[in-house]
Write a protein that holds these residues in place. Structure first.
Motif, PDB file in Angstrom:
ATOM      1  N   VAL A   1       0.860  -1.177   0.000  1.00 12.77           N
ATOM      2  CA  VAL A   1       0.000   0.000   0.000  1.00 12.77           C
ATOM      3  C   VAL A   1       0.898   1.228   0.000  1.00 12.77           C
ATOM      4  CG1 VAL A   1      -1.711   1.321   1.279  1.00 12.77           C
ATOM      5  CG2 VAL A   1      -1.869  -1.166   1.199  1.00 12.77           C
ATOM      6  N   LEU A   2       0.798   2.026  -1.033  1.00  8.94           N
ATOM      7  CA  LEU A   2       1.610   3.239  -1.123  1.00  8.94           C
ATOM      8  C   LEU A   2       0.895   4.381  -0.411  1.00  8.94           C
ATOM      9  CD1 LEU A   2       4.198   4.412  -2.394  1.00  8.94           C
ATOM     10  CD2 LEU A   2       2.811   5.123  -4.330  1.00  8.94           C
ATOM     11  N   PRO A   3       1.513   5.002   0.581  1.00  9.22           N
ATOM     12  CA  PRO A   3       0.854   6.099   1.293  1.00  9.22           C
ATOM     13  C   PRO A   3       0.503   7.250   0.351  1.00  9.22           C
ATOM     14  CG  PRO A   3       2.811   5.387   2.465  1.00  9.22           C
ATOM     15  CD  PRO A   3       2.844   4.722   1.129  1.00  9.22           C
ATOM     16  N   THR A   4      -0.659   7.835   0.567  1.00  6.32           N
ATOM     17  CA  THR A   4      -1.073   9.006  -0.201  1.00  6.32           C
ATOM     18  C   THR A   4      -0.549  10.277   0.470  1.00  6.32           C
ATOM     19  OG1 THR A   4      -3.111   9.304   1.055  1.00  6.32           O
ATOM     20  CG2 THR A   4      -3.191   7.800  -0.849  1.00  6.32           C
ATOM     21  N   GLY A   5      -0.706  11.393  -0.221  1.00  2.00           N
ATOM     22  CA  GLY A   5      -0.353  12.669   0.391  1.00  2.00           C
ATOM     23  C   GLY A   5      -1.150  12.919   1.654  1.00  2.00           C
ATOM     24  N   GLN A   6      -2.415  12.505   1.668  1.00  2.00           N
ATOM     25  CA  GLN A   6      -3.242  12.658   2.870  1.00  2.00           C
ATOM     26  C   GLN A   6      -2.671  11.832   4.017  1.00  2.00           C
ATOM     27  OE1 GLN A   6      -5.888  14.668   3.311  1.00  2.00           O
ATOM     28  NE2 GLN A   6      -6.245  13.981   5.413  1.00  2.00           N
ATOM     29  N   ASP A   7      -2.241  10.594   3.721  1.00  6.32           N
ATOM     30  CA  ASP A   7      -1.629   9.750   4.750  1.00  6.32           C
ATOM     31  C   ASP A   7      -0.406  10.441   5.350  1.00  6.32           C
ATOM     32  OD1 ASP A   7      -3.418   7.599   4.338  1.00  6.32           O
ATOM     33  OD2 ASP A   7      -2.158   6.784   2.731  1.00  6.32           O
ATOM     34  N   ILE A   8       0.448  10.943   4.477  1.00  2.66           N
ATOM     35  CA  ILE A   8       1.688  11.580   4.931  1.00  2.66           C
ATOM     36  C   ILE A   8       1.384  12.809   5.775  1.00  2.66           C
ATOM     37  CG2 ILE A   8       3.779  12.776   4.172  1.00  2.66           C
ATOM     38  CD1 ILE A   8       3.568  10.944   1.614  1.00  2.66           C
ATOM     39  N   ALA A   9       0.435  13.627   5.314  1.00  3.43           N
ATOM     40  CA  ALA A   9       0.076  14.842   6.054  1.00  3.43           C
ATOM     41  C   ALA A   9      -0.473  14.490   7.440  1.00  3.43           C
ATOM     42  CB  ALA A   9      -0.942  15.642   5.260  1.00  3.43           C
TER      43      ALA A   9
ATOM     44  N   THR B   1      -1.894  14.375  -7.101  1.00  7.18           N
ATOM     45  CA  THR B   1      -2.020  15.823  -7.335  1.00  7.18           C
ATOM     46  C   THR B   1      -2.606  16.570  -6.139  1.00  7.18           C
ATOM     47  OG1 THR B   1      -4.192  15.492  -8.363  1.00  7.18           O
ATOM     48  CG2 THR B   1      -2.257  15.521  -9.825  1.00  7.18           C
ATOM     49  N   GLY B   2      -3.210  15.855  -5.203  1.00  4.54           N
ATOM     50  CA  GLY B   2      -3.776  16.510  -4.026  1.00  4.54           C
ATOM     51  C   GLY B   2      -2.850  16.507  -2.827  1.00  4.54           C
ATOM     52  N   ALA B   3      -1.599  16.059  -3.012  1.00  4.52           N
ATOM     53  CA  ALA B   3      -0.689  15.895  -1.878  1.00  4.52           C
ATOM     54  C   ALA B   3      -0.442  17.213  -1.149  1.00  4.52           C
ATOM     55  CB  ALA B   3       0.628  15.285  -2.350  1.00  4.52           C
ATOM     56  N   TRP B   4      -0.140  18.266  -1.895  1.00  2.55           N
ATOM     57  CA  TRP B   4       0.179  19.539  -1.239  1.00  2.55           C
ATOM     58  C   TRP B   4      -1.042  20.166  -0.594  1.00  2.55           C
ATOM     59  CZ3 TRP B   4       4.574  20.902   0.483  1.00  2.55           C
ATOM     60  CH2 TRP B   4       5.752  20.482  -0.157  1.00  2.55           C
ATOM     61  N   ARG B   5      -2.236  19.972  -1.163  1.00  7.89           N
ATOM     62  CA  ARG B   5      -3.459  20.484  -0.530  1.00  7.89           C
ATOM     63  C   ARG B   5      -3.674  19.793   0.818  1.00  7.89           C
ATOM     64  NH1 ARG B   5      -5.300  20.139  -5.825  1.00  7.89           N
ATOM     65  NH2 ARG B   5      -6.394  18.177  -5.412  1.00  7.89           N
ATOM     66  N   ALA B   6      -3.433  18.485   0.845  1.00  8.95           N
ATOM     67  CA  ALA B   6      -3.571  17.746   2.098  1.00  8.95           C
ATOM     68  C   ALA B   6      -2.589  18.270   3.141  1.00  8.95           C
ATOM     69  CB  ALA B   6      -3.349  16.253   1.860  1.00  8.95           C
ATOM     70  N   TRP B   7      -1.368  18.515   2.727  1.00  7.08           N
ATOM     71  CA  TRP B   7      -0.344  19.037   3.649  1.00  7.08           C
ATOM     72  C   TRP B   7      -0.773  20.389   4.214  1.00  7.08           C
ATOM     73  CZ3 TRP B   7       3.922  17.267   6.030  1.00  7.08           C
ATOM     74  CH2 TRP B   7       4.834  18.200   6.550  1.00  7.08           C
ATOM     75  N   SER B   8      -1.255  21.258   3.357  1.00  8.71           N
ATOM     76  CA  SER B   8      -1.658  22.600   3.802  1.00  8.71           C
ATOM     77  C   SER B   8      -2.823  22.542   4.789  1.00  8.71           C
ATOM     78  CB  SER B   8      -2.044  23.470   2.601  1.00  8.71           C
ATOM     79  OG  SER B   8      -0.935  23.649   1.738  1.00  8.71           O
ATOM     80  N   ARG B   9      -3.727  21.582   4.585  1.00  7.98           N
ATOM     81  CA  ARG B   9      -4.874  21.441   5.489  1.00  7.98           C
ATOM     82  C   ARG B   9      -4.465  20.898   6.850  1.00  7.98           C
ATOM     83  NH1 ARG B   9      -7.411  19.056   0.985  1.00  7.98           N
ATOM     84  NH2 ARG B   9      -7.045  16.998   1.903  1.00  7.98           N
ATOM     85  N   MET B  10      -3.506  19.986   6.884  1.00  7.31           N
ATOM     86  CA  MET B  10      -3.199  19.255   8.100  1.00  7.31           C
ATOM     87  C   MET B  10      -2.054  19.845   8.924  1.00  7.31           C
ATOM     88  SD  MET B  10      -5.430  16.817   8.091  1.00  7.31           S
ATOM     89  CE  MET B  10      -4.772  16.010   9.535  1.00  7.31           C
ATOM     90  N   VAL B  11      -1.128  20.512   8.250  1.00  6.00           N
ATOM     91  CA  VAL B  11       0.110  20.943   8.923  1.00  6.00           C
ATOM     92  C   VAL B  11       0.236  22.457   8.877  1.00  6.00           C
ATOM     93  CG1 VAL B  11       2.630  20.807   8.929  1.00  6.00           C
ATOM     94  CG2 VAL B  11       1.271  18.786   8.370  1.00  6.00           C
ATOM     95  N   ASP B  12       0.348  23.070  10.036  1.00  2.00           N
ATOM     96  CA  ASP B  12       0.592  24.503  10.134  1.00  2.00           C
ATOM     97  C   ASP B  12       2.084  24.688  10.382  1.00  2.00           C
ATOM     98  OD1 ASP B  12       0.762  27.183  10.609  1.00  2.00           O
ATOM     99  OD2 ASP B  12      -0.784  27.242  12.163  1.00  2.00           O
TER     100      ASP B  12
END
Length: 230
Positions: free
Chosen positions: A66-74, A216-227
């Protein structure tokens, strides 16, 4: 360890080093033959990895990584940022025990440097993981240590680690030195700040890899989850 634990440990190692590649299906009989075991303990070991989110079973096809998604990483780095800087600060506040902790951390840095010089990815990753675990153990919370180990497990699947793909082993090592120095110096604020900086840098590199791999949603997930400005 039981045979099932042995099987899970070896398959986990193959996931990390790329022996079990991304997007490729494998079967229980194939793994049993490769491991030289009967199918039952291999199946049990694989089910443990599936429960941990490292592999998935697909009917009629077998299992795959299972390859982690950007949401998983965030999500993972949001949790690590909530836990590890505080643990580094706690380590820096230790009294008489801080000297021994700092000695252990510097020993792990030396192991990382030796592994980097030898091109030993597994040795470098093991020493890196032990260094972080040593800091977390200063919290006295065994569940915290286990939780972060599990979180690191998941992110390693995106490419073992960022070393060699996004940065060199020596660059990774240099990111660890400031919070080790701060812990040794008994400076909680600097220990927390430098640990936070290291985690954000690592998370951003993994998000970049996820984006480059097509999420393509990786950076959006990061911005939502990480300040990053906290």
């Amino acid at each position: 360890m039981t045979l099932a634990e042995d099987a899970a440990t070896q398959v986990r190692a193959w996931l990390y080093d790329g022996t079990i590649g991304r997007g490729i299906f494998h079967s229980v009989p194939e793994m049993a033959e490769k491991l030289g075991m009967s199918r039952s303990p291999v199946r049990e070991g694989l089910l443990r990895l599936a429960d941990a989110g490292l592999i998935e079973f697909v009917p009629q096809r077998g299992f795959r990584a299972v390859l982690p998604t950007g949401q998983d990483i965030a999500e993972i780095f949001a949790l690590r940022l909530a836990l590890e800087p505080d643990a580094a600060a706690r380590a820096a506040r230790l009294g008489a025990g801080r000297t021994a902790v700092a000695r252990g951390l510097r020993s792990q840095l030396r192991q990382m440097r030796a592994a980097a010089s030898a091109g030993d990815d597994a040795g470098f990753g093991g020493a890196d993981e032990l260094l972080h675990a040593t800091i977390l153990e200063c919290s006295g919370n065994a569940r915290l240590v286990a939780l972060v180990a599990e979180l690191r497990d998941t992110t390693r699947l995106i490419g073992a680690n960022t070393a060699g793909r996004s940065r060199t082993h020596l660059e990774v090592l240099e990111e660890h030195e400031p919070f080790v120095d701060a812990i040794a110096d008994g400076d909680p604020a600097r220990a927390a700040m430098s640990m936070r900086r290291h985690l954000i840098d690592t998370g951003r590199l993994l998000i970049t890899q996820a984006h480059d791999d097509g999420d393509t949603g990786a950076w959006r997930a990061w911005s939502r989850m990480v300040d990053e400005d906290e």
